[in-house]
Design an enzyme around this catalytic site. Structure first.
Site, PDB file in Angstrom:
ATOM      1  N   PRO A 108      -2.540   6.086  -1.515  1.00  0.00           N
ATOM      2  CG  PRO A 108      -4.655   5.868  -2.462  1.00  0.00           C
ATOM      3  CD  PRO A 108      -3.256   5.370  -2.558  1.00  0.00           C
ATOM      4  N   GLY A 130      -7.042   1.930   3.230  1.00  0.00           N
ATOM      5  CA  GLY A 130      -7.105   0.464   3.271  1.00  0.00           C
ATOM      6  C   GLY A 130      -6.039  -0.212   2.435  1.00  0.00           C
ATOM      7  CG  LEU A 131      -5.102   0.769  -1.238  1.00  0.00           C
ATOM      8  CD1 LEU A 131      -4.794   1.563  -2.504  1.00  0.00           C
ATOM      9  CD2 LEU A 131      -5.498  -0.650  -1.621  1.00  0.00           C
ATOM     10  N   GLY A 132      -2.688   0.086   2.995  1.00  0.00           N
ATOM     11  CA  GLY A 132      -1.455  -0.168   3.760  1.00  0.00           C
ATOM     12  C   GLY A 132      -0.384   0.885   3.551  1.00  0.00           C
ATOM     13  CB  SER A 133      -0.431   4.535   2.794  1.00  0.00           C
ATOM     14  OG  SER A 133      -1.088   4.993   3.942  1.00  0.00           O
ATOM     15  CB  ALA A 149       2.282  -1.347   6.426  1.00  0.00           C
ATOM     16  CB  ALA A 150       3.807   0.599   1.742  1.00  0.00           C
ATOM     17  CG  ASP A 185      -2.282  -3.716   6.899  1.00  0.00           C
ATOM     18  OD1 ASP A 185      -3.010  -4.702   6.659  1.00  0.00           O
ATOM     19  OD2 ASP A 185      -2.725  -2.548   6.945  1.00  0.00           O
TER      20      ASP A 185
HETATM   21  C1  MEV Z   1      -6.316  -3.425   7.875  1.00  0.00           C
HETATM   22  O1  MEV Z   1      -5.651  -3.512   6.638  1.00  0.00           O
HETATM   23  C2  MEV Z   1      -6.891  -4.752   8.234  1.00  0.00           C
HETATM   24  C3  MEV Z   1      -7.653  -4.800   9.557  1.00  0.00           C
HETATM   25  O2  MEV Z   1      -8.071  -6.143   9.733  1.00  0.00           O
HETATM   26  C4  MEV Z   1      -6.809  -4.354  10.715  1.00  0.00           C
HETATM   27  C5  MEV Z   1      -5.686  -5.332  11.040  1.00  0.00           C
HETATM   28  O3  MEV Z   1      -5.715  -6.465  10.634  1.00  0.00           O
HETATM   29  O4  MEV Z   1      -4.757  -4.889  11.749  1.00  0.00           O
HETATM   30  C6  MEV Z   1      -8.908  -3.927   9.513  1.00  0.00           C
END
Ligand code: MEV
Length: 312
Positions: free
Chosen positions: A99, A103-106, A108-109, A150
């Site tokens: 999604p 917060g799951l790094g979509s 970057a992946a 990430d």
């Molecule tokens: C995001 O997955 C993590 C944060 O700490 C941002 C970052 O590290 O770039 C919120």
């Protein structure tokens, strides 16, 4: 020429998000149950690179894409690094089960999968360090000031101890860990929460530096507890880390409700994971309680609950 396929996992941050941007350590791990995948296949002669972003139903020529479009930026970085001057005729199809803005790094992946598939199609196997560096450049477009965690975890695909400008450390845990990852259903771009924390830090550096130091102490203690396999302590530290994220102003009522529901149903620990203000929560469980806690999470408003295990 044939086809080249690549994938990259999602990620969760177990400890240390936000403070990691300010040079404190963090612990992250890949989540291979959900992935981004990319396939590079021969394109029509003289078309150059065609990017097909399947998840959002868009197809466009690399040449026509704006410079800051993340997949186009990633492709250009790969061509530059591999010193390919003549754009190949290739269709790069990218899809993601991860999604977006959760917060799951979509982001970057997706960039990692695209970079690896394109390089593979060109006859190169990028190292994790190369993938990480390419994705970091793309992440800067999404985030502004990413810490680099990430891109590193999706490129290395293993649990990591991460601190900016320090060598990364592959992380060993003393005991298998069972997690639930609960999606709040509220998407929240990391760029926004990272930007808000930066503004508050600028307004009140002493308070935020103290919060980041508090997180750093938790991350060091968590490392010790993870290496010793002391799950009760790991769980308590997750709850303490969540409390500091609340103080930083990056939690949302749904994150707090999911933490509360998980703990009441017997979880060892729970916290938001990643940028926060929605997105995903990570919950440490004993496997025999996973079903009960999953039901409690759904009852508290989770949209989807994934199970993930870490066994290294
Ligand atoms: C995001 O997955 C993590 C944060 O700490 C941002 C970052 O590290 O770039 C919120």
């Amino acid at each position: 020429m044939g086809r080249a396929w690549a994938s990259a996992p999602a990620k969760i941050i177990l400890f240390g998000e936000h403070a990691v941007v300010y040079h404190r350590p963090a612990i992250a791990m890949p989540v291979s149950q959900v992935k981004a995948t990319a396939v590079a296949a021969p394109g029509r002669p003289d078309t150059g690179i065609v990017i097909h972003a399947e998840t959002i139903g868009r197809q466009y020529l690399l040449d026509a894409a704006p410079p800051e479009e993340p997949l186009a930026y990633t492709c250009r970085s790969v061509l530059r690094r591999l010193k390919v001057t003549q754009e190949p005729d290739v269709t790069l199809s990218v899809r993601s089960e991860i999604p977006i803005a959760s917060g799951l790094g979509s982001g970057a992946a997706t960039a990692a999968a695209a970079a690896k598939a394109l390089a593979r199609w060109l006859g190169w196997e990028l190292s994790p360090a190369q993938v990480s560096a390419i994705v970091y450049e793309t992440e800067k477009i999404h985030h502004g000031t990413p810490s680099g965690i990430d891109n590193t975890v999706v490129a290395y695909e293993c649990p990591l101890w991460f601190q900016r400008e320090q060598p990364i450390e592959i992380f060993q845990v003393g005991i298998p860990l069972s997690f639930l990852i609960a999606d709040s259903g509220q998407s929240s771009p990391t760029r926004h929460t990272v930007g808000d924390v930066r503004q508050r830090w600028t307004e009140n550096p002493a308070r935020y530096e103290a919060l980041f130091d508090g997180v750093a102490r938790i991350v060091h203690a968590a490392r010790e507890a993870l290496e010793q396999g002391d799950l009760t302590r790991v769980g308590k530290l997750m709850v303490e880390n969540h409390a500091l994220l609340v103080e930083m102003g990056v939690s949302a009522p749904i994150n707090d409700a999911l933490v509360e529901a998980a703990l009441s149903a017997g979880a060892l620990g729970a916290k938001l994971s990643g940028g926060g203000r929605g997105g995903n929560n990570v919950i440490l469980v004993e496997p025999r309680h996973a079903q009960r806690i999953t039901e409690a999470l759904y009852a508290a408003g989770a949209r989807r609950v994934l199970k993930s295990t870490l066994t290294t």
